[in-house]
Design a protein around this motif. Structure first.
Motif, short mmCIF file in Angstrom:
data_model
loop_
_atom_site.label_atom_id
_atom_site.label_comp_id
_atom_site.label_asym_id
_atom_site.label_seq_id
_atom_site.Cartn_x
_atom_site.Cartn_y
_atom_site.Cartn_z
N ASP A 107 -0.60 -0.38 -7.56
CA ASP A 107 0.37 -0.63 -8.20
C ASP A 107 0.09 -0.48 -10.21
OD1 ASP A 107 2.51 -1.09 -6.25
OD2 ASP A 107 2.82 -2.69 -7.01
N LYS A 108 -1.38 -0.25 -10.27
CA LYS A 108 -1.57 -1.04 -11.04
C LYS A 108 -2.24 0.56 -11.60
CE LYS A 108 -3.44 -6.13 -11.73
NZ LYS A 108 -4.45 -6.48 -11.74
N LEU A 109 -2.15 1.48 -11.04
CA LEU A 109 -2.43 2.71 -11.18
C LEU A 109 -1.26 3.26 -11.84
CD1 LEU A 109 -4.18 4.18 -8.14
CD2 LEU A 109 -4.71 2.92 -10.00
N PRO A 110 -1.66 3.86 -13.17
CA PRO A 110 -0.33 4.57 -13.67
C PRO A 110 0.00 5.89 -12.92
CG PRO A 110 -2.07 5.60 -14.54
CD PRO A 110 -2.48 4.26 -13.84
N LEU A 135 0.78 10.20 -3.47
CA LEU A 135 -0.07 9.03 -2.89
C LEU A 135 0.90 7.48 -3.19
CD1 LEU A 135 -3.14 9.04 -0.84
CD2 LEU A 135 -3.39 8.60 -3.05
N ILE A 136 0.76 7.20 -1.55
CA ILE A 136 1.74 5.42 -2.17
C ILE A 136 0.83 4.56 -1.54
CG2 ILE A 136 3.46 6.03 -2.67
CD1 ILE A 136 4.43 5.41 0.52
N SER A 137 -0.86 5.09 -0.31
CA SER A 137 -1.33 3.93 0.35
C SER A 137 -2.96 4.25 0.03
CB SER A 137 -0.92 4.09 0.97
OG SER A 137 -0.72 4.83 2.39
N ARG A 158 -3.71 -0.26 2.32
CA ARG A 158 -2.76 -1.22 1.14
C ARG A 158 -2.08 -0.21 0.36
NH1 ARG A 158 -7.78 0.99 -2.48
NH2 ARG A 158 -8.79 1.56 -0.10
N LYS A 159 -1.07 -0.73 0.18
CA LYS A 159 -0.73 0.04 -0.07
C LYS A 159 0.43 -0.34 -1.11
CE LYS A 159 2.69 -2.57 3.37
NZ LYS A 159 1.31 -4.29 2.92
N VAL A 165 6.77 3.05 -5.59
CA VAL A 165 6.97 4.22 -5.08
C VAL A 165 8.72 4.35 -5.56
CG1 VAL A 165 7.33 5.52 -3.73
CG2 VAL A 165 5.90 3.61 -3.93
N ILE A 166 9.27 3.28 -6.06
CA ILE A 166 10.85 3.47 -6.29
C ILE A 166 10.89 4.66 -7.30
CG2 ILE A 166 13.56 3.80 -6.68
CD1 ILE A 166 12.46 4.00 -3.57
#
Length: 244
Positions: A107-110, A135-137, A158-159, A165-166
């Protein structure tokens, strides 16, 4: 090479694989004969065989694993080998890191910058244009003989959070994208997670057609029906044996 010469960068960061390593090294060698540039590589081949990646002296630095959470620090200290030695995953000359670098909190990735001519991409399997990859995981606990994902990204799945994602899907919708390719190696690994995402896409009226990768033993009828309802029209299954 002429395009890169015109830009005259100090540094190039490139993802390379084993299938193209010979051609990649030829290209970088030719490039270095034209401009003074440092080259950092990451991806499948640097992770699996950093010694082979560095052996010709063409590549300056290679990263084992994922580059995002170390790349800025690496660049800031690119001329300080003593500091580079302290970074997990960073390899150069005779310094070969035994560890890989992995991003624990995705989640820390922009959200990726898709403004750079991305709507010209084409994929023969998609139904609607323009399309975007997402890419979500990362990571996979399985050990398929044809796949490098557990080696490069580790066996821990890891996801990103569904809300994260939304947020990206809302941005993609505003930008006019109509189809998605979920590039995850096994999008269906966590059925509850994917079900929650599909339900949220339907609830928030995020209308996309989409395709993904999967394994045959990680889907069931209920999940497939929900995936279809949220826009999925094609699944690429990794097939390791010809057992029906």
């Amino acid at each position: 090479i002429n395009l890169i010469k015109n830009e005259n960068p100090d540094l190039i960061l490139c993802n390379i694989g084993s299938q193209t390593i010979v051609e990649d090294l030829k290209f970088f060698k030719q490039l270095k004969q034209n401009i003074k540039v440092k080259i950092i590589v990451f991806g499948q081949h640097p992770t699996v065989d950093p010694i082979d990646t560095l052996k010709n002296g063409i590549i300056d630095i290679c990263i084992r694993g994922e580059p995002e959470n170390i790349i800025k620090y690496l660049i800031d200290n690119i001329n300080n080998p003593n500091k580079l030695k302290l970074i997990d995953g960073v390899c150069f000359k005779e310094q070969i890191s035994k560890k890989k670098n992995l991003v624990e909190n995705l989640d820390k990735l922009p959200i990726p910058n898709r403004k750079i001519n991305s709507k010209s991409y084409h994929n023969p399997l998609v139904h609607n244009a323009p399309y975007a990859t997402i890419l979500i995981s990362r990571g996979c606990p399985f050990s398929c003989t044809f796949c490098t994902v557990p080696t490069v990204y580790g066996k821990t799945f890891r996801k990103r959070s569904v809300n994260n994602v939304i947020d990206e899907l809302k941005t993609l919708q505003k930008q006019g994208y109509k189809e998605l390719f979920f590039r995850d190696e096994n999008l269906t690994l966590n059925k509850q997670y994917l079900s929650n995402l599909c339900e949220e896409m339907i609830k928030q009226n995020l209308i996309f057609s989409w395709i993904c990768n999967s394994r045959v033993d990680t889907v069931d009828t209920k999940l497939l029906q929900l995936m279809k309802q949220s826009g999925c029209h094609l699944i690429k299954f990794g097939v390791e044996s010809s057992n029906q």
